[in-house]
Design an enzyme around this catalytic site. Structure first.
Site, short mmCIF file in Angstrom:
data_model
loop_
_atom_site.label_atom_id
_atom_site.label_comp_id
_atom_site.label_asym_id
_atom_site.label_seq_id
_atom_site.Cartn_x
_atom_site.Cartn_y
_atom_site.Cartn_z
N LYS A 27 0.85 -1.19 0.00
CA LYS A 27 0.00 0.00 0.00
C LYS A 27 0.88 1.23 0.00
O LYS A 27 1.72 1.41 0.88
CB LYS A 27 -0.92 0.02 1.21
CG LYS A 27 -1.87 1.22 1.23
CD LYS A 27 -2.77 1.21 2.44
CE LYS A 27 -2.11 1.75 3.68
NZ LYS A 27 -1.92 3.23 3.64
N ASP A 54 -3.31 4.40 -1.98
CA ASP A 54 -4.23 4.89 -0.95
C ASP A 54 -4.12 6.41 -0.86
O ASP A 54 -3.50 6.94 0.06
CB ASP A 54 -3.88 4.22 0.38
CG ASP A 54 -4.76 4.67 1.53
OD1 ASP A 54 -5.88 5.14 1.28
OD2 ASP A 54 -4.31 4.55 2.69
N VAL A 55 -4.73 7.11 -1.82
CA VAL A 55 -4.67 8.57 -1.81
C VAL A 55 -6.05 9.20 -1.57
O VAL A 55 -6.18 10.41 -1.53
CB VAL A 55 -4.05 9.14 -3.10
CG1 VAL A 55 -2.57 8.81 -3.16
CG2 VAL A 55 -4.76 8.63 -4.34
N LYS A 56 -7.08 8.38 -1.40
CA LYS A 56 -8.40 8.84 -0.95
C LYS A 56 -8.89 10.07 -1.71
O LYS A 56 -9.12 11.14 -1.13
CB LYS A 56 -8.37 9.13 0.56
CG LYS A 56 -7.96 7.94 1.42
CD LYS A 56 -7.97 8.33 2.90
CE LYS A 56 -7.62 7.16 3.79
NZ LYS A 56 -6.20 6.75 3.68
N MET A 57 -9.10 9.91 -3.00
CA MET A 57 -9.55 11.04 -3.82
C MET A 57 -10.89 11.58 -3.31
O MET A 57 -11.81 10.83 -3.03
CB MET A 57 -9.69 10.61 -5.28
CG MET A 57 -8.41 10.18 -5.92
SD MET A 57 -8.68 9.74 -7.67
CE MET A 57 -7.16 8.88 -8.02
N HIS A 58 -10.98 12.90 -3.21
CA HIS A 58 -12.20 13.55 -2.75
C HIS A 58 -12.20 14.97 -3.30
O HIS A 58 -11.55 15.85 -2.77
CB HIS A 58 -12.25 13.56 -1.22
CG HIS A 58 -13.56 14.01 -0.66
ND1 HIS A 58 -13.82 14.03 0.70
CD2 HIS A 58 -14.68 14.46 -1.25
CE1 HIS A 58 -15.05 14.46 0.91
NE2 HIS A 58 -15.59 14.74 -0.25
N ASP A 59 -12.93 15.16 -4.39
CA ASP A 59 -12.94 16.46 -5.05
C ASP A 59 -14.18 16.52 -5.94
O ASP A 59 -15.02 15.63 -5.89
CB ASP A 59 -11.66 16.64 -5.88
CG ASP A 59 -11.18 18.08 -5.93
OD1 ASP A 59 -12.02 18.96 -6.26
OD2 ASP A 59 -10.00 18.35 -5.65
N PRO A 61 -16.42 16.02 -9.22
CA PRO A 61 -16.40 14.83 -10.07
C PRO A 61 -15.38 14.88 -11.20
O PRO A 61 -14.68 13.90 -11.46
CB PRO A 61 -17.83 14.74 -10.59
CG PRO A 61 -18.65 15.33 -9.48
CD PRO A 61 -17.82 16.47 -8.94
N THR A 63 -12.56 16.47 -11.47
CA THR A 63 -11.18 16.34 -10.98
C THR A 63 -10.88 14.90 -10.58
O THR A 63 -9.80 14.37 -10.89
CB THR A 63 -10.96 17.28 -9.78
OG1 THR A 63 -11.16 18.63 -10.21
CG2 THR A 63 -9.57 17.13 -9.21
N THR A 117 -10.70 4.51 10.32
CA THR A 117 -10.70 3.66 11.52
C THR A 117 -10.30 4.43 12.77
O THR A 117 -10.40 3.90 13.87
CB THR A 117 -9.75 2.45 11.33
OG1 THR A 117 -8.47 2.92 10.88
CG2 THR A 117 -10.33 1.47 10.32
N ARG A 209 2.25 -0.35 10.88
CA ARG A 209 3.24 -0.23 11.95
C ARG A 209 3.62 -1.53 12.65
O ARG A 209 4.79 -1.68 13.01
CB ARG A 209 2.74 0.81 12.97
CG ARG A 209 2.95 2.24 12.48
CD ARG A 209 2.18 3.26 13.31
NE ARG A 209 0.75 3.21 13.00
CZ ARG A 209 -0.14 4.05 13.51
NH1 ARG A 209 0.24 4.99 14.37
NH2 ARG A 209 -1.41 3.98 13.18
#
Length: 229
Positions: A27, A54-59, A61, A63, A117, A209
């Protein structure tokens, strides 16, 4: 899935050398991706690794559509978007995948982030502003992701059974918040051991970790594998 939570490619390469020959996804999260760039991900793919970006796109639509096209061309196997961005945004991500798909290459699995989480019910209610329990919020977002056509979601292992009941057994769950027995909980609020998570029916576990911070990372992952086979 081993989380390469390092500040640079050199740190990640040191771990990869120690884990050589052990079959697992890797990851690549925001810190490493922003530091090492797409070229590092491409090098992982060239060496045969399966990569969860795992860059969690949120913008908006459009973009997210462009971002999804770019990471699809990069050849990642899994990437995620925030379900909180809404159905139209998630559908745009899939349009980006279609546009970026390379002939003969495997199509990436696109999953939605439900709730982190680290999110407690107090944070959910008082800070994020959503009423109800964390599980209720997770299931709402999982159903939304499913309706948008995504293949699965990221969620705590505690919600896996409810997600599968709501969206079907074929709906993929990727579960961080995994801590082997006796490991430090850290900043996670909703956790399980690897064996417990797979017993719930999850498809993938993400572990960082407890492996990357171990004195002997190879022994740590081998112990985890032994605990689930």
């Amino acid at each position: 899935m081993v989380a390469l939570d390092y500040a640079n490619a050199e740190g990640a390469e040191g771990l990869l050398k120690q884990l050589e020959g052990i079959p697992c996804y890797v990851k690549v999260g925001m810190q490493l991706f922003y530091a090492a760039g797409p070229g590092f991900v491409a090098s992982l793919k060239d060496r045969g690794y399966k990569v969860f970006l795992d860059v969690k796109m949120h913008d908006i639509p459009n973009t997210v559509k462009g971002g999804a096209e770019s990471v699809t061309r990069l050849g990642v196997d899994v990437f995620n978007v925030h379900a909180a961005g809404g159905k139209q945004m998630m559908e745009a991500a899939l349009e980006g995948v279609d546009k970026g798909q390379v002939v003969g290459a495997a199509r990436p699995i696109v999953i939605g982030v439900t709730q982190l989480t680290s999110t407690s019910v107090q944070v959910l209610n008082d800070e994020i502003g959503l009423t109800g329990t964390v599980e209720q919020a997770v299931i709402r977002y999982a159903r939304l992701a499913h309706s948008a056509g995504l293949q699965g979601v990221v969620a705590s292992p505690l919600e896996v059974t409810a997600i599968k009941a709501a969206c079907g057994d074929g709906f993929v769950t990727v579960t961080p918040g995994i801590r082997p027995a006796g490991a430090d909980v850290g900043d996670q609020s909703r956790i399980m051991t690897p064996a417990e998570a797979f017993a719930q029916g999850t498809d993938y576990v993400v572990i960082g970790r407890p492996i990357t911070g171990a004195a002997d990372p190879r022994a740590a992952i081998e112990a985890i594998i032994d605990s689930i086979v």
